[in-house]
Structures are given as C-alpha cells and as structure tokens.
Scaffold this motif. Sequence first.
Motif, short mmCIF file in Angstrom:
data_model
loop_
_atom_site.label_atom_id
_atom_site.label_comp_id
_atom_site.label_asym_id
_atom_site.label_seq_id
_atom_site.Cartn_x
_atom_site.Cartn_y
_atom_site.Cartn_z
N GLY A 178 15.35 17.07 -8.13
CA GLY A 178 15.07 17.86 -8.37
C GLY A 178 12.75 18.67 -7.81
O GLY A 178 12.64 20.06 -7.63
N GLY A 179 12.42 17.31 -7.54
CA GLY A 179 11.40 16.87 -7.71
C GLY A 179 10.35 17.57 -6.61
O GLY A 179 11.14 17.90 -5.39
N ASP A 180 9.22 18.24 -6.62
CA ASP A 180 8.33 18.63 -5.12
C ASP A 180 7.45 17.20 -4.55
O ASP A 180 7.48 17.42 -3.45
CB ASP A 180 7.16 19.84 -5.90
N GLY A 181 7.83 16.14 -5.05
CA GLY A 181 7.50 15.10 -4.11
C GLY A 181 5.90 14.91 -4.43
O GLY A 181 5.38 14.28 -3.89
N ARG A 182 5.26 15.97 -5.13
CA ARG A 182 3.79 15.90 -5.38
C ARG A 182 3.17 15.26 -6.30
O ARG A 182 3.60 15.68 -7.24
CB ARG A 182 3.39 17.47 -5.01
N ILE A 188 1.05 -1.28 -0.29
CA ILE A 188 0.27 -0.02 -0.01
C ILE A 188 0.68 1.21 0.01
O ILE A 188 1.56 1.55 1.21
CB ILE A 188 -0.76 0.13 1.08
N GLN A 189 0.93 2.03 -1.19
CA GLN A 189 1.21 3.25 -1.25
C GLN A 189 1.56 4.50 -1.93
O GLN A 189 -0.25 4.52 -2.52
CB GLN A 189 2.78 2.92 -2.28
N LEU A 190 1.30 5.55 -1.39
CA LEU A 190 0.49 6.78 -1.29
C LEU A 190 1.67 7.43 -2.57
O LEU A 190 3.17 7.50 -2.37
CB LEU A 190 0.66 7.78 -0.08
N LYS A 191 1.38 8.04 -3.67
CA LYS A 191 1.81 8.56 -4.10
C LYS A 191 1.42 10.13 -4.50
O LYS A 191 0.52 10.56 -4.79
CB LYS A 191 1.44 7.51 -5.65
N GLY A 192 2.32 10.84 -4.52
CA GLY A 192 2.18 12.28 -4.00
C GLY A 192 2.78 13.15 -2.66
O GLY A 192 1.72 13.52 -2.31
N SER A 193 3.29 11.76 -2.05
CA SER A 193 2.71 12.35 -0.66
C SER A 193 4.74 12.65 0.22
O SER A 193 4.30 13.51 1.01
CB SER A 193 2.78 11.03 0.21
N GLY A 194 4.85 13.86 -1.14
CA GLY A 194 6.02 14.56 -0.40
C GLY A 194 7.09 14.60 -0.74
O GLY A 194 8.04 13.12 -1.23
N ARG A 195 8.11 14.75 -0.43
CA ARG A 195 9.73 14.72 -0.80
C ARG A 195 10.20 13.85 -0.40
O ARG A 195 9.79 13.64 0.99
CB ARG A 195 10.14 16.73 -1.33
N THR A 196 11.56 13.22 -0.84
CA THR A 196 12.29 12.01 -0.43
C THR A 196 13.47 12.01 -0.49
O THR A 196 13.34 13.08 -1.65
CB THR A 196 11.38 10.59 -0.86
N PRO A 197 14.10 11.83 0.21
CA PRO A 197 15.76 11.19 0.05
C PRO A 197 15.94 11.09 -1.82
O PRO A 197 16.83 11.70 -2.83
CB PRO A 197 16.13 10.60 0.86
#
Length: 492
Positions: free
Chosen positions: A121-125, A108-117
């Motif tokens: 350059g992306g915003d994780g969203r 079970i994975q959240l996609k668009g859940s914020g920045r990670t290591p």
Amino acid sequence: MAARFPFDNSYARLPPRFFARLDPTPVADPRLLRLNAPLAEQLGLDPAALAGAEGAAIFAGNRLPEGAEPIALAYAGHQFGHFVPQLGDGRAILLGEVVDREGRRRDIQLKGSGRTPFSRGGDGRAAFGPVLREYIVSEAMAALGVPTTRSLAAVATGEHVFREAALPGAVLTRVAASHLRVGSFQYFAARGDAEAVRLLADYAIARHEPEAASAANPYRAFLEGVARRQAALVAQWLQIGFIHGVMNTDNCAISGETIDYGPCAFMDAYDPKAVFSSIDSFGRYAYANQPRIAQWNLARLAETLLPLLAETEEAAVEVAQAALGDFATRFEALHRAGLLRKIGLAGDDPTDLELVQALLQRMAETGADFTLTFRRLCNAAAGPEGDAALRALFRDPAAYDSWAPAWRERLAAQPGGPRDRAAAMRATNPAVIPRNHQIEAVITAAVERDDLAPFEALLAATARPFEERPEIEPFMLPPREEERVLQTFCGT
Ligand code: AMP
Ligand code: MG
C-alpha cells in the motif's frame, strides 16, 4: 565531467526471482541537501563531479549512472514476531555495487525512490525527517566505530509526501556491505525454494564469510559467522545506549552492520527498559531486550538453513543449536568487557563487574544521563576534582558519593597513571551522540525554515564523538524537560 561509478553488480546476476528490475521514479525538482565527499572518495567516486546538478539528478533517481542495473530486492520477515512472507524493497532501489578503494564490495541504494512491485500500500517515498535522521544517526554510528550502513547523499525531491500531513520529500543514498537480511533467506525458505536458499547462502558466504567455503560444514560456519557479528554488534549498541527500535528479521543484516534506521534512538537517562518507537507497544525491542531479540532472529535464520546443515532434520537441528549455542556467552563476554572499559577497570577482580552493575543500578534509580555519566567518569578517574560535575547528574548525588570510593580503590590498583586511565576511558566513552531532541530540532529547522545549518552543525559535532571541543558543548547536553522526545516514528 561526467560522474563515473565503477559498478560491478553481482546481485543482479542471481536468478530473476531474487529481485524485480525497474528504474527509480523521477522526481520533480531534485536538490542536493548533502553529499558525503569522504565516503564518495572511499567508493572510488569523484565528489566534485557529484556535488552539483548531476549529483542531484543521480541521487534523486532522475538520471541513471552508466553501469547501474536498478533492482528492488525480494525479502520476507518477522515483524514484531509475525511472519510476513513478502516484504521486499518497497521504497528502495539498488543501483548497483562498487568495489571500494579497500577492496570491499558495497551496495549503493536509493531509499525513497518510488513505488516497486514490493510497495504494497505504500507510496515508495520518504519524507525529509526520516532521511535526515538516518543520515545523521548512521554517520554518527560510523564515527563511534559501530558497524553500520552509511549515507552517501540526501536529496530533496521538490515533491510532497503525504503522511499525517503533507511533508517535503527526500531520497537517501545508502551504502551497505550488502542488503542481505535474515528476511532474504526467509523469503525463499517460506516458498520451499531450497535451491534459492542454497544459492543465497553461497552468495552470502562468498561476500561475507569467504573462509566458511573451505570449512568442514560451510553453512554451519556461515551461521556461526553471522551470530558472531550480531553478538558483537548488539554489545556495541548497548555500550553507547543505542536502541534500534525495529529489530524485525528483515532489518537484521547478514553483514553485521546496523541497518534500517527507523524509530531508533540513543537514550538520555539510563533506563534498561527504554523504548521510543511509537509502534513498539509491548517493548519487544527495548534497550535491554536487544541481545535476546538478536538471538531470536538468528534462530529464524538457522531455520531457513536447516536443509543445508545436515542430511536429516534431526541432525540439522543439532548443528544449528550448536552453532548458535554460544551466542549468549559470547555476547555477555563482550558486553562485560565493554562495560569494564567504560569505567576504566580491567576486570581482573570479580568485584569489578559488581561495581559496574551497582553504578548502572544507581543511574537507573536516579535518572542519570547515560552518555554524560560515563564521559564525566573519565574526568573523575583523572582526579576527585571531576566529582562535582559527575555527581550532579544523579537526582540524588549521594548515589554517586557512596559508590565512588570502592571504584577509586580499584582504579588505583590498575597499572598506569590517572591521566593515562582517563585518556583510555575518553577513547571509549563518547562525549557526544546524536540526541533525539537535537535530531528533532534539525528536522524542524529543515522542514519548517528550509534551514540546513543545524543539520550540518549536528553532523560536524557527531563526526568526532570522542573529542571534546568548545563548539560541541551544546550537543553534549541532555534535553531539558520540555525538550524531551518521548516517541520516535518509522516515517513510512
Ligand atoms: P521498514 O519499516 O523500513 O523496515 O520497512 C518494512 C517494509 O515496508 C519494507 O518492505 C519496506 O520496503 C516497506 N515500506 C516502508 N515504507 C514504505 C513506503 N513508503 N512505500 C512502500 N513500501 C514501504
Ligand atoms: Mg526494513
């Protein structure tokens, strides 16, 4: 009642270099756009407990259900043929795994859940558009019987994401047999971390290929299993006119599920060279190239496994080549059988295959709609009264007229009556697929008018794709000229 998730997180028990531990980044104002109640039930969750504010908070990443061990997975990948040693979950977080009602372990994975290591350059969203698109297409694929990740929930974040413009943000909850990719193996192989490759392979065998463990060469059996699943998957894609759009090795799942719905699309008019993705300038991932690319991706997987396949490199290369050697034949056999089923023939006569090829060629030459042609062929198989609607799909209807007699002759030689034949064909040729222009209309309504009714209507239509019924008629039609969508975007 509190929402309970029966987590059992096997991936989080692998060594720390396999992932980064971190929580999702909370969002301003979570609002549940949709919960997939039947899927929730399948996973052993209580849909009623997830349907309200608690579900919104959980699926937004604002509240962690008990037992979750959030991690962002490390992986690498070849993107359009170029190797990138570190990609990883840059905008996704695995909450954990549950063993579903049928005993299958699922992520079970959240996609668009914020920045990670791994965000670079992306915003994780993620924006509304890609989230709704993935929800619709993945659920449609499941209903079409194609192995795929699923969509459990979509949540609006109440925040904007900034792409070419400010867009409303959303989070998708994705369910997968696992998130192991060819790129997961490449990540460790590229670092010369042979121990990690072995651990990952053993993990993958336990999860996806348990019989391989007792084979003479378990890693060879594993590779063969992955290849078998990819051949079957791509054959299914081709039979419904699906174009994945970004078959990078990081988007190629070991489980054999379709994963990472980015600029994917179903084609309307049949065109083997069809490409929709705005970033695929050379047509690398065009419709008809997909089997070749799957094989290329498998070769990249095999490379990472070489040290496990035999004592010497020379011997390992031989084992790898033997393991992947029958990919093309296997794919071709499945593909041919699928096409023959689509036109209602058993293939006991060598000319049957020529009939399929001739039909496809005429469709390509005269712009016939892929889905509708095969669907209307079902009516034509029941009797010539079905011909009128079918021939109208060809820019030059004579292209159908001159093909049909030979087909009819072969049909008449098949066992069973015309009605049974038509019924069997209707079970293999969908009446409805999520067409690109419909998806775009759904997204526009949701983004510009906060209207989710079209989203729900398209989901309902594509949930039973083989069953014609009056309310799905508008969704069966190809786009009018002005409705045609020529390009799809990753939405990253
Ligand atoms: P994809 O095109 O979805 O297969 O993603 C390719 C890579 O880019 C993966 O490592 C993603 O995690 C990363 N990525 C895509 N979009 C974003 C984003 N908005 N923020 C951070 N990373 C992203
Ligand atoms: Mg990806």
